[in-house]
Design a protein around this motif. Sequence first.
Motif, PDB file in Angstrom:
ATOM      1  N   ASP A 129       5.700   9.227  10.600  1.00  0.00           N
ATOM      2  CA  ASP A 129       4.672   8.185  10.488  1.00  0.00           C
ATOM      3  C   ASP A 129       4.048   7.865  11.855  1.00  0.00           C
ATOM      4  O   ASP A 129       2.883   7.505  11.950  1.00  0.00           O
ATOM      5  CB  ASP A 129       5.262   6.898   9.865  1.00  0.00           C
ATOM      6  CG  ASP A 129       5.762   7.111   8.429  1.00  0.00           C
ATOM      7  OD1 ASP A 129       5.454   8.165   7.838  1.00  0.00           O
ATOM      8  OD2 ASP A 129       6.455   6.222   7.902  1.00  0.00           O
ATOM      9  N   ARG A 188      -5.469   9.914   3.095  1.00  0.00           N
ATOM     10  CA  ARG A 188      -5.749   8.584   3.652  1.00  0.00           C
ATOM     11  C   ARG A 188      -7.163   8.140   3.252  1.00  0.00           C
ATOM     12  O   ARG A 188      -7.394   6.996   2.878  1.00  0.00           O
ATOM     13  CB  ARG A 188      -5.575   8.579   5.178  1.00  0.00           C
ATOM     14  CG  ARG A 188      -4.234   9.183   5.639  1.00  0.00           C
ATOM     15  CD  ARG A 188      -3.828   8.668   6.974  1.00  0.00           C
ATOM     16  NE  ARG A 188      -3.507   7.262   6.904  1.00  0.00           N
ATOM     17  CZ  ARG A 188      -2.333   6.782   6.479  1.00  0.00           C
ATOM     18  NH1 ARG A 188      -1.358   7.575   6.156  1.00  0.00           N
ATOM     19  NH2 ARG A 188      -2.141   5.491   6.420  1.00  0.00           N
ATOM     20  N   ARG A 222       3.103   6.681  -2.357  1.00  0.00           N
ATOM     21  CA  ARG A 222       4.222   7.137  -3.170  1.00  0.00           C
ATOM     22  C   ARG A 222       3.728   7.721  -4.499  1.00  0.00           C
ATOM     23  O   ARG A 222       4.290   8.685  -5.016  1.00  0.00           O
ATOM     24  CB  ARG A 222       5.179   5.962  -3.447  1.00  0.00           C
ATOM     25  CG  ARG A 222       6.000   5.589  -2.242  1.00  0.00           C
ATOM     26  CD  ARG A 222       6.770   4.294  -2.433  1.00  0.00           C
ATOM     27  NE  ARG A 222       7.539   3.989  -1.253  1.00  0.00           N
ATOM     28  CZ  ARG A 222       8.778   4.431  -1.019  1.00  0.00           C
ATOM     29  NH1 ARG A 222       9.402   5.151  -1.937  1.00  0.00           N
ATOM     30  NH2 ARG A 222       9.395   4.131   0.098  1.00  0.00           N
ATOM     31  N   ARG A 231       1.972  11.442  13.379  1.00  0.00           N
ATOM     32  CA  ARG A 231       0.879  12.132  12.703  1.00  0.00           C
ATOM     33  C   ARG A 231      -0.432  11.804  13.417  1.00  0.00           C
ATOM     34  O   ARG A 231      -0.570  10.749  14.055  1.00  0.00           O
ATOM     35  CB  ARG A 231       0.821  11.707  11.238  1.00  0.00           C
ATOM     36  CG  ARG A 231       0.460  10.264  11.059  1.00  0.00           C
ATOM     37  CD  ARG A 231       0.391   9.862   9.609  1.00  0.00           C
ATOM     38  NE  ARG A 231       0.048   8.462   9.514  1.00  0.00           N
ATOM     39  CZ  ARG A 231       0.619   7.600   8.669  1.00  0.00           C
ATOM     40  NH1 ARG A 231       1.555   8.003   7.843  1.00  0.00           N
ATOM     41  NH2 ARG A 231       0.237   6.344   8.642  1.00  0.00           N
ATOM     42  N   ARG A 276       1.144   0.845   7.035  1.00  0.00           N
ATOM     43  CA  ARG A 276       1.354   1.394   8.382  1.00  0.00           C
ATOM     44  C   ARG A 276       0.116   1.241   9.251  1.00  0.00           C
ATOM     45  O   ARG A 276       0.208   1.183  10.471  1.00  0.00           O
ATOM     46  CB  ARG A 276       1.692   2.894   8.301  1.00  0.00           C
ATOM     47  CG  ARG A 276       2.898   3.257   7.468  1.00  0.00           C
ATOM     48  CD  ARG A 276       4.165   2.755   8.115  1.00  0.00           C
ATOM     49  NE  ARG A 276       5.357   3.252   7.400  1.00  0.00           N
ATOM     50  CZ  ARG A 276       5.769   2.823   6.223  1.00  0.00           C
ATOM     51  NH1 ARG A 276       5.106   1.853   5.594  1.00  0.00           N
ATOM     52  NH2 ARG A 276       6.855   3.319   5.659  1.00  0.00           N
ATOM     53  N   ASP A 277      -1.053   1.203   8.590  1.00  0.00           N
ATOM     54  CA  ASP A 277      -2.331   1.222   9.319  1.00  0.00           C
ATOM     55  C   ASP A 277      -3.255   0.114   8.834  1.00  0.00           C
ATOM     56  O   ASP A 277      -4.473   0.243   8.902  1.00  0.00           O
ATOM     57  CB  ASP A 277      -3.018   2.580   9.093  1.00  0.00           C
ATOM     58  CG  ASP A 277      -3.310   2.817   7.603  1.00  0.00           C
ATOM     59  OD1 ASP A 277      -2.673   2.156   6.755  1.00  0.00           O
ATOM     60  OD2 ASP A 277      -4.195   3.623   7.291  1.00  0.00           O
ATOM     61  N   ARG A 330      11.378   9.716   8.930  1.00  0.00           N
ATOM     62  CA  ARG A 330      10.116   9.101   8.475  1.00  0.00           C
ATOM     63  C   ARG A 330       9.418   8.377   9.631  1.00  0.00           C
ATOM     64  O   ARG A 330       8.205   8.427   9.767  1.00  0.00           O
ATOM     65  CB  ARG A 330      10.390   8.121   7.325  1.00  0.00           C
ATOM     66  CG  ARG A 330      10.585   8.834   6.005  1.00  0.00           C
ATOM     67  CD  ARG A 330       9.923   8.078   4.888  1.00  0.00           C
ATOM     68  NE  ARG A 330      10.708   6.946   4.444  1.00  0.00           N
ATOM     69  CZ  ARG A 330      10.172   5.865   3.895  1.00  0.00           C
ATOM     70  NH1 ARG A 330       8.866   5.741   3.771  1.00  0.00           N
ATOM     71  NH2 ARG A 330      10.946   4.898   3.489  1.00  0.00           N
ATOM     72  N   THR A 381       0.819  -1.222   0.000  1.00  0.00           N
ATOM     73  CA  THR A 381       0.000   0.000   0.000  1.00  0.00           C
ATOM     74  C   THR A 381       0.852   1.270   0.000  1.00  0.00           C
ATOM     75  O   THR A 381       0.376   2.325  -0.395  1.00  0.00           O
ATOM     76  CB  THR A 381      -0.956   0.035   1.208  1.00  0.00           C
ATOM     77  OG1 THR A 381      -0.176   0.060   2.417  1.00  0.00           O
ATOM     78  CG2 THR A 381      -1.885  -1.153   1.221  1.00  0.00           C
TER      79      THR A 381
HETATM   80  O1   DC Z   1       5.958   1.484   2.844  1.00  0.00           O
HETATM   81  P1   DC Z   1       6.599   2.673   2.113  1.00  0.00           P
HETATM   82  O2   DC Z   1       7.916   3.088   2.675  1.00  0.00           O
HETATM   83  O3   DC Z   1       6.640   2.444   0.637  1.00  0.00           O
HETATM   84  O4   DC Z   1       5.555   3.893   2.363  1.00  0.00           O
HETATM   85  C1   DC Z   1       5.816   5.209   1.928  1.00  0.00           C
HETATM   86  C2   DC Z   1       5.126   6.186   2.868  1.00  0.00           C
HETATM   87  O5   DC Z   1       3.713   6.048   2.760  1.00  0.00           O
HETATM   88  C3   DC Z   1       5.441   5.987   4.356  1.00  0.00           C
HETATM   89  O6   DC Z   1       6.450   6.873   4.810  1.00  0.00           O
HETATM   90  C4   DC Z   1       4.164   6.261   5.065  1.00  0.00           C
HETATM   91  C5   DC Z   1       3.086   6.132   4.028  1.00  0.00           C
HETATM   92  N1   DC Z   1       2.205   4.984   4.215  1.00  0.00           N
HETATM   93  C6   DC Z   1       1.141   5.151   5.065  1.00  0.00           C
HETATM   94  O7   DC Z   1       1.010   6.204   5.693  1.00  0.00           O
HETATM   95  N2   DC Z   1       0.231   4.147   5.210  1.00  0.00           N
HETATM   96  C7   DC Z   1       0.375   2.985   4.556  1.00  0.00           C
HETATM   97  N3   DC Z   1      -0.543   2.030   4.704  1.00  0.00           N
HETATM   98  C8   DC Z   1       1.491   2.788   3.705  1.00  0.00           C
HETATM   99  C9   DC Z   1       2.402   3.809   3.570  1.00  0.00           C
END
Ligand code: DC
Length: 223
Positions: free
Chosen positions: A183, A108, A38, A186, A129-130, A179, A33
Amino acid sequence: MCIAVAIDGPAGAGKSSVAKAVGKQLGLLYVDTGALYRTVGLAALRKGVDPSSKAEVEALLKEISVEMDFSETSGQVVLLNGEDVTGLIRTPEVSMTASDISALPIVREYLLGLQRNIAKTKNVIMDGRDIGTVVLPDAQVKIFLTASPESRAERRYKELVEKGEKTTVKDVLRDVIKRDYNDTNRKAAPLRPAEDSVLVDTTNLDFDGSVEAVAKIIRERIS
Ligand code: DC
């Protein structure tokens, strides 16, 4: 009902490579995701949009289309206004913009339905992340994959160098820490382990060990 495995954790913990390998082993579609955030980040960079400006990003989201597709040959691809941008979203600049832009609730919200729809019709192992906390709160298995910032920076550095990027471990570590901070702190869907998640720390595990640890947890819970 479809099977859903959620893999969350900080940048560079090995989520994508581990989840991809586990998905292959267990017959689950791997969904990254982060690629969606990105793609929105890339769109912002291309248009000179400030990733922290809600008004500018809101206008951007009205102009763009973001899609995710899966094919036997190329795996997951992301499309920005129909253009395949899969190969353009892995630079440090896009990483940081994606992290900044992902803090906005409108972004989001914009990507939520897309992620949930994929899991409605397919057995997935989805990383982000979520995923366990917001996107798929009913996932049968939730894993929080982490490792020390230093070992994550070391791995990310190797990946970037292999792709021909010029960088240093010090710069990558600085980005990893920034980061992580973004992350985790926030307000909208911050990075945190779901209450019912299993923690896997890969600091002292190699790739095969990490894959085995994650696959074992999933097998125990799904069979
Ligand atoms: O997993 P990644 O490093 O490719 O993700 C890039 C950015 O996207 C990461 O810094 C936070 C965000 N992200 C997010 O907030 N929620 C997700 N489910 C996936 C990524």
